[in-house]
Design a protein around this motif. Structure first.
Motif, PDB file in Angstrom:
ATOM      1  N   ALA A 117       0.840  -1.191   0.000  1.00 48.81           N
ATOM      2  CA  ALA A 117       0.000   0.000   0.000  1.00 48.81           C
ATOM      3  C   ALA A 117       0.877   1.243   0.000  1.00 48.81           C
ATOM      4  N   VAL A 118       0.554   2.188  -0.883  1.00 51.98           N
ATOM      5  CA  VAL A 118       1.316   3.420  -1.015  1.00 51.98           C
ATOM      6  C   VAL A 118       0.389   4.595  -0.699  1.00 51.98           C
ATOM      7  N   LEU A 119       0.716   5.344   0.339  1.00 55.68           N
ATOM      8  CA  LEU A 119      -0.085   6.509   0.690  1.00 55.68           C
ATOM      9  C   LEU A 119       0.055   7.571  -0.404  1.00 55.68           C
ATOM     10  N   LEU A 120      -1.048   8.204  -0.763  1.00 54.07           N
ATOM     11  CA  LEU A 120      -1.049   9.191  -1.834  1.00 54.07           C
ATOM     12  C   LEU A 120      -1.027  10.606  -1.257  1.00 54.07           C
ATOM     13  N   ASN A 121      -0.384  11.509  -1.981  1.00 56.03           N
ATOM     14  CA  ASN A 121      -0.295  12.906  -1.548  1.00 56.03           C
ATOM     15  C   ASN A 121      -1.527  13.657  -2.048  1.00 56.03           C
ATOM     16  N   VAL A 122      -2.634  13.449  -1.346  1.00 54.62           N
ATOM     17  CA  VAL A 122      -3.900  14.093  -1.709  1.00 54.62           C
ATOM     18  C   VAL A 122      -4.463  14.814  -0.493  1.00 54.62           C
ATOM     19  N   SER A 123      -5.416  15.701  -0.750  1.00 57.08           N
ATOM     20  CA  SER A 123      -5.940  16.546   0.326  1.00 57.08           C
ATOM     21  C   SER A 123      -7.259  16.053   0.890  1.00 57.08           C
ATOM     22  N   GLY A 124      -7.707  14.862   0.471  1.00 60.66           N
ATOM     23  CA  GLY A 124      -8.973  14.369   0.982  1.00 60.66           C
ATOM     24  C   GLY A 124      -9.246  12.943   0.574  1.00 60.66           C
ATOM     25  N   GLY A 125     -10.348  12.404   1.097  1.00 58.95           N
ATOM     26  CA  GLY A 125     -10.774  11.051   0.756  1.00 58.95           C
ATOM     27  C   GLY A 125     -11.811  11.102  -0.347  1.00 58.95           C
ATOM     28  N   PHE A 126     -11.350  11.295  -1.566  1.00 61.57           N
ATOM     29  CA  PHE A 126     -12.247  11.515  -2.695  1.00 61.57           C
ATOM     30  C   PHE A 126     -12.971  10.232  -3.118  1.00 61.57           C
ATOM     31  N   HIS A 127     -14.129  10.418  -3.770  1.00 63.45           N
ATOM     32  CA  HIS A 127     -14.949   9.314  -4.284  1.00 63.45           C
ATOM     33  C   HIS A 127     -15.402   8.360  -3.184  1.00 63.45           C
ATOM     34  N   SER A 128     -15.674   8.914  -2.017  1.00 67.78           N
ATOM     35  CA  SER A 128     -16.114   8.134  -0.867  1.00 67.78           C
ATOM     36  C   SER A 128     -17.167   8.941  -0.099  1.00 67.78           C
ATOM     37  N   PRO A 129     -17.750   8.376   0.966  1.00 69.79           N
ATOM     38  CA  PRO A 129     -18.706   9.141   1.774  1.00 69.79           C
ATOM     39  C   PRO A 129     -18.132  10.417   2.386  1.00 69.79           C
ATOM     40  N   PHE A 130     -16.825  10.563   2.417  1.00 71.18           N
ATOM     41  CA  PHE A 130     -16.227  11.816   2.883  1.00 71.18           C
ATOM     42  C   PHE A 130     -16.660  12.998   2.001  1.00 71.18           C
ATOM     43  N   MET A 131     -17.116  12.700   0.793  1.00 69.13           N
ATOM     44  CA  MET A 131     -17.513  13.737  -0.166  1.00 69.13           C
ATOM     45  C   MET A 131     -19.035  13.900  -0.263  1.00 69.13           C
ATOM     46  N   ASN A 132     -19.784  13.360   0.692  1.00 69.82           N
ATOM     47  CA  ASN A 132     -21.247  13.436   0.616  1.00 69.82           C
ATOM     48  C   ASN A 132     -21.753  14.880   0.586  1.00 69.82           C
ATOM     49  N   ASP A 133     -21.160  15.740   1.385  1.00 65.12           N
ATOM     50  CA  ASP A 133     -21.600  17.143   1.404  1.00 65.12           C
ATOM     51  C   ASP A 133     -21.384  17.801   0.043  1.00 65.12           C
TER      52      ASP A 133
END
Length: 304
Positions: A185-201
């Motif tokens: 597993a490689v952690l990605l340099n991103v600013s959020g948990g995209f395409h998931s329930p984190f983006m419901n709002d």
């Protein structure tokens, strides 16, 4: 030769200087940046000379990448290379929607700006991160995700590569579990948990934005991130909205394109990430990546 597909690059491919040569050498590409600057002043300057830190902010990344993606596609058409179908990876789907005619030129750029702001707000209010899982099957990764409350499979990239989004502390434990199952597993340099329930709002907010826009019948077939099926104008709003907080079915899109006769793929926009995923998914296909004058001329030399 079979069919040609344009595939539009996604977030993470950005770099300072992207799009500058296209702007300087293609009138069609320049027009894309001119429209962007008329709606969001300074967009082209961010693409051409923005710092890596500036370009990594979602509110900047998405309008800039969208512009470069669309500019590369327009430059290809100006040169005489026309696709039979298109698709875009995540953010790239918005540029593909404009190219296909579902969005007007102005509405497409305005929407991507609103999308960027909404997704950045969601990321700040519901912090998360992402990791690419290698060497395990999709089913193995999905099973591991079920061990955690807030870890979700989100980007089905290619065989043995599935990206997950998760709450940061849980994601650290998830990475450890992947190792125990002989994966990587490689952690990605991103600013959020995209395409998931984190983006419901963000999805809820952008659904309201789409209510105020006119969506048109696509003039060229476009495959959906949501289910790898072709867009229709009747389902466009729900597909665009649900794309934000649901997984990207990229491997399935590539397989469906190949089954429909595509044997030449042209990645449009910065980087060569999608080119790599295509080569890992399909055999006996041609792959080009167009992001500057040299790569545009290379594609022309082979295809015209």
């Amino acid at each position: 030769m079979g069919k040609i597909a344009f595939v539009f690059a996604g977030q993470g491919a950005q770099y300072s200087g992207m799009g500058k040569e296209l702007y300087e050498h293609s009138a069609a590409a320049k027009s894309v940046f001119d429209i962007a600057d008329s709606i969001r002043p300074g967009t082209s300057a961010q693409c051409f000379s923005g710092s890596d830190e500036e370009l990594s902010l979602t509110k900047n990344t998405q309008p800039c990448l969208y512009s470069v993606d669309l500019a590369a596609a327009r430059a290809l058409v100006e040169a005489g290379i026309h696709p039979d179908c298109v698709a875009g990876f995540s953010l790239g789907e918005i540029a593909a929607l404009t190219f296909s005619g579902i969005f007007s030129e102005a509405d497409g750029f305005d929407f991507v700006c609103r999308r960027a702001a909404a997704m950045q707000n969601s990321a700040e209010n519901h912090p998360g991160s992402m990791a690419a899982v290698l060497k395990l099957s999709n089913e193995q990764v999905e099973t591991l995700c079920q061990e955690f409350k807030q870890v979700y499979p989100v980007n089905y990239n290619c065989p043995k590569q599935l990206v997950v989004a998760g709450e940061k502390s849980e994601l650290a434990l998830f990475v450890k579990r992947v190792g125990e199952e002989k994966g990587r597993a490689v952690l990605l340099n991103v600013s959020g948990g995209f395409h998931s329930p984190f983006m419901n709002d963000a999805a809820k907010e952008l659904s309201s934005v789409l209510d105020g826009l006119t969506l048109y019948t696509p003039q060229i077939p476009i495959y959906s991130n949501l289910d790898a099926a072709l867009y229709t104008v009747e389902e466009a709003k729900s597909r665009i909205t649900n794309q934000i907080n649901h997984p990207v079915k990229w491997q399935s899109i590539l397989e469906n394109m190949a089954a429909d006769g595509v044997d030449t793929f042209i990645e449009v926009g910065p980087g060569k990430t999608l080119s790599g995923l295509i080569k890992k998914t399909l055999k006996d296909v041609q792959v080009f990546a167009v992001q500057d004058k040299e790569s545009l001329q290379e594609a022309m030399a082979h295809l015209l």
